[in-house]
Enzyme design. Structure first.
Site, PDB file in Angstrom:
ATOM      1  N   ASN A  83      80.239  -7.139  -4.451  1.00 22.57           N
ATOM      2  CA  ASN A  83      80.200  -7.750  -3.132  1.00 22.57           C
ATOM      3  C   ASN A  83      81.450  -7.500  -2.297  1.00 22.57           C
ATOM      4  O   ASN A  83      81.422  -7.700  -1.075  1.00 22.57           O
ATOM      5  CB  ASN A  83      79.999  -9.267  -3.266  1.00 22.57           C
ATOM      6  CG  ASN A  83      81.007  -9.908  -4.198  1.00 22.57           C
ATOM      7  OD1 ASN A  83      81.114  -9.532  -5.362  1.00 22.57           O
ATOM      8  ND2 ASN A  83      81.748 -10.884  -3.698  1.00 22.57           N
ATOM      9  N   GLN A 132      73.601  -8.292  -3.858  1.00 26.24           N
ATOM     10  CA  GLN A 132      74.041  -7.369  -2.819  1.00 26.24           C
ATOM     11  C   GLN A 132      73.216  -6.086  -2.749  1.00 26.24           C
ATOM     12  O   GLN A 132      73.337  -5.339  -1.777  1.00 26.24           O
ATOM     13  CB  GLN A 132      75.512  -7.010  -3.028  1.00 26.24           C
ATOM     14  CG  GLN A 132      76.472  -8.155  -2.799  1.00 26.24           C
ATOM     15  CD  GLN A 132      76.538  -8.614  -1.354  1.00 26.24           C
ATOM     16  OE1 GLN A 132      76.170  -7.876  -0.433  1.00 26.24           O
ATOM     17  NE2 GLN A 132      76.996  -9.828  -1.130  1.00 26.24           N
ATOM     18  N   SER A 142      69.217 -13.547  -3.803  1.00 21.51           N
ATOM     19  CA  SER A 142      69.573 -14.637  -2.892  1.00 21.51           C
ATOM     20  C   SER A 142      68.963 -14.384  -1.517  1.00 21.51           C
ATOM     21  O   SER A 142      69.065 -13.272  -0.991  1.00 21.51           O
ATOM     22  CB  SER A 142      71.097 -14.752  -2.776  1.00 21.51           C
ATOM     23  OG  SER A 142      71.466 -15.737  -1.834  1.00 21.51           O
ATOM     24  N   HIS A 153      69.692 -15.640   1.617  1.00 22.20           N
ATOM     25  CA  HIS A 153      70.469 -15.505   2.852  1.00 22.20           C
ATOM     26  C   HIS A 153      71.245 -14.196   2.945  1.00 22.20           C
ATOM     27  O   HIS A 153      71.867 -13.914   3.969  1.00 22.20           O
ATOM     28  CB  HIS A 153      71.398 -16.714   3.036  1.00 22.20           C
ATOM     29  CG  HIS A 153      72.611 -16.710   2.169  1.00 22.20           C
ATOM     30  ND1 HIS A 153      73.873 -16.412   2.659  1.00 22.20           N
ATOM     31  CD2 HIS A 153      72.784 -16.994   0.861  1.00 22.20           C
ATOM     32  CE1 HIS A 153      74.753 -16.506   1.683  1.00 22.20           C
ATOM     33  NE2 HIS A 153      74.123 -16.861   0.579  1.00 22.20           N
ATOM     34  N   CYS A 200      83.481 -16.162  -0.371  1.00 22.15           N
ATOM     35  CA  CYS A 200      83.728 -17.259  -1.312  1.00 22.15           C
ATOM     36  C   CYS A 200      85.215 -17.464  -1.566  1.00 22.15           C
ATOM     37  O   CYS A 200      85.644 -18.557  -1.913  1.00 22.15           O
ATOM     38  CB  CYS A 200      83.007 -16.993  -2.631  1.00 22.15           C
ATOM     39  SG  CYS A 200      81.233 -16.779  -2.465  1.00 22.15           S
TER      40      CYS A 200
END
Length: 381
Positions: free
Chosen positions: A149, A178, A197, A199, A319
């Site tokens: 990522n 990703q 994921s 989003h 993050c």
């Protein structure tokens, strides 16, 4: 503004929003209820599950809907360790995994498991020879992310799968958060389970899934009413599942993302000879991620300059971008000390264009020139 932080999150697609709104309004029943409203909600849920499985390449695969990538990774790491501990206590992962994998593995180390951390080269790619050396008869789980990522490195999962199958009975899991919608997914041909994921693929926050082969499911790590075949208790977010399936369908409609690769290639060509700039992403990496680092500067200064010029970028992963510590990925790939605090990530999404990439090149050169003058002035003083 030009939004180029799509690896952190993406703008939800209008069709996804409509799906969520309609499902919330029409299929509001609890899918566990026996009445008609519950039955209709459950039918929508099962249709979403079947669609995700089919799009992933295996109609028979198990789809466990979760709140996103972090929960899915935790379910995989902790759930497989719990299920197969009777076989052994050895786990293999890499030094550049997302924190949801890294910290789950650290917690297992505290619980008596032995974890081997595969090193990566300057391009962020593991050594297959090291994987061969580290595999043991008591290895129960190997977790290797597909696309990093922060720098976009792509791991050779097909070769990894062959090595793992030849030398062990270990479960092979991959964090594909990703890579979904950008590269062909390794499931089910190469991996036993993958994490997705919503989003990150122009879906909604708070929705993701763990895809796993039916014969290779983890154990539950949370308990309650037994939803999702007992693997993820709690009333299922039916509207979120339907919206996730829609986002996944739209994302897989163009999995190669050739246009994004052209943009990152243009950035490599346009910036490769710039002094005081180190390109961290490989031309062979993911098509949508371009990472670079400025010598003697901080990423925060660069991010602010880009924003002043109408561009949103990120320091590394969202993050950890607000933390003062150096990213574990930047350390793992051996970025020289003078560049470590200056990392910036550009990540493309569906709404971007070639003009956006050209604008990044232009602003990057302006930033380098501006800071060069500032450094000269500082030296004179």
């Amino acid at each position: 503004m030009i939004y180029l932080d799509n690896s952190a999150t993406t703008a939800p697609d209008e069709d996804v929003l409509r799906t969520f709104t309609e499902a919330s309004r029409t299929y509001y029943g609890n899918p566990a209820s026996l009445h008609q409203a519950g039955t209709r909600a459950d039918q929508l849920l099962q249709n979403a599950r079947k669609q995700v499985a089919r799009l992933a390449g295996d109609d028979e695969s198990e789809v466990v809907f979760t709140s996103g990538g972090t929960e899915s990774n935790n379910l995989a790491i902790l759930g497989y360790a719990k299920k197969y501990r009777y076989r052994g206590n050895h786990i293999i992962t890499t030094e550049i995994e997302h924190d949801s994998v890294r910290k789950a593995c650290r917690s297992l180390e505290e619980d008596g498991f032995e974890v081997d951390w595969l090193a990566v080269d300057e391009q962020g790619v593991i050594s297959l020879d090291e994987l061969k050396r580290k595999l043991r008869p008591d290895t129960i789980l190997v977790s290797i992310m597909h696309v990093n990522n922060e720098i976009g490195s792509v791991q050779p999962l097909a070769q990894c799968a062959q090595i793992i199958r030849e030398r062990s009975r270990a479960i092979f899991h991959s964090d594909c958060v990703q890579s979904a919608g950008k590269l062909a997914l390794p499931f089910p041909r190469y991996t036993d389970a993958i994490t997705l994921s919503g989003h990150k693929i122009h879906g909604l926050k708070g929705m993701g899934c763990l895809l796993a082969k039916p014969s290779r499911l983890p154990e539950a790590i949370s308990y309650g009413g037994g939803q999702e075949d007992g693997l993820r208790s709690g009333t299922v977010n039916v509207a979120g599942a339907a919206a996730f399936a829609k986002a996944f369908r739209l994302a897989t409609a163009e999995p190669s993302a050739d246009h994004m690769r052209n943009w990152t290639a243009a950035m490599h060509d346009g910036l490769k000879n710039e002094p005081r700039l180190r390109i961290l992403s490989s031309p062979d990496g993911a098509p949508h991620i371009f990472s670079m680092a400025f010598k003697g500067l901080t990423g925060e200064v660069a991010v602010n300059y880009f924003q002043e010029n109408g561009i949103y970028v990120s320091t590394s992963s969202a993050c950890s971008s607000k933390s003062s510590r150096t990213s574990h990925v930047i350390e793992a790939v051996g970025v020289p000390e003078e560049y470590r605090k200056g990392a910036v990530r550009i990540s493309f999404g569906r709404s971007n264009s070639a003009a956006d990439a050209e604008r990044v090149i232009e602003v990057t050169k302006e930033f380098l020139e501006m800071t060069k003058k500032g450094m000269k002035q500082h030296d004179m003083e």
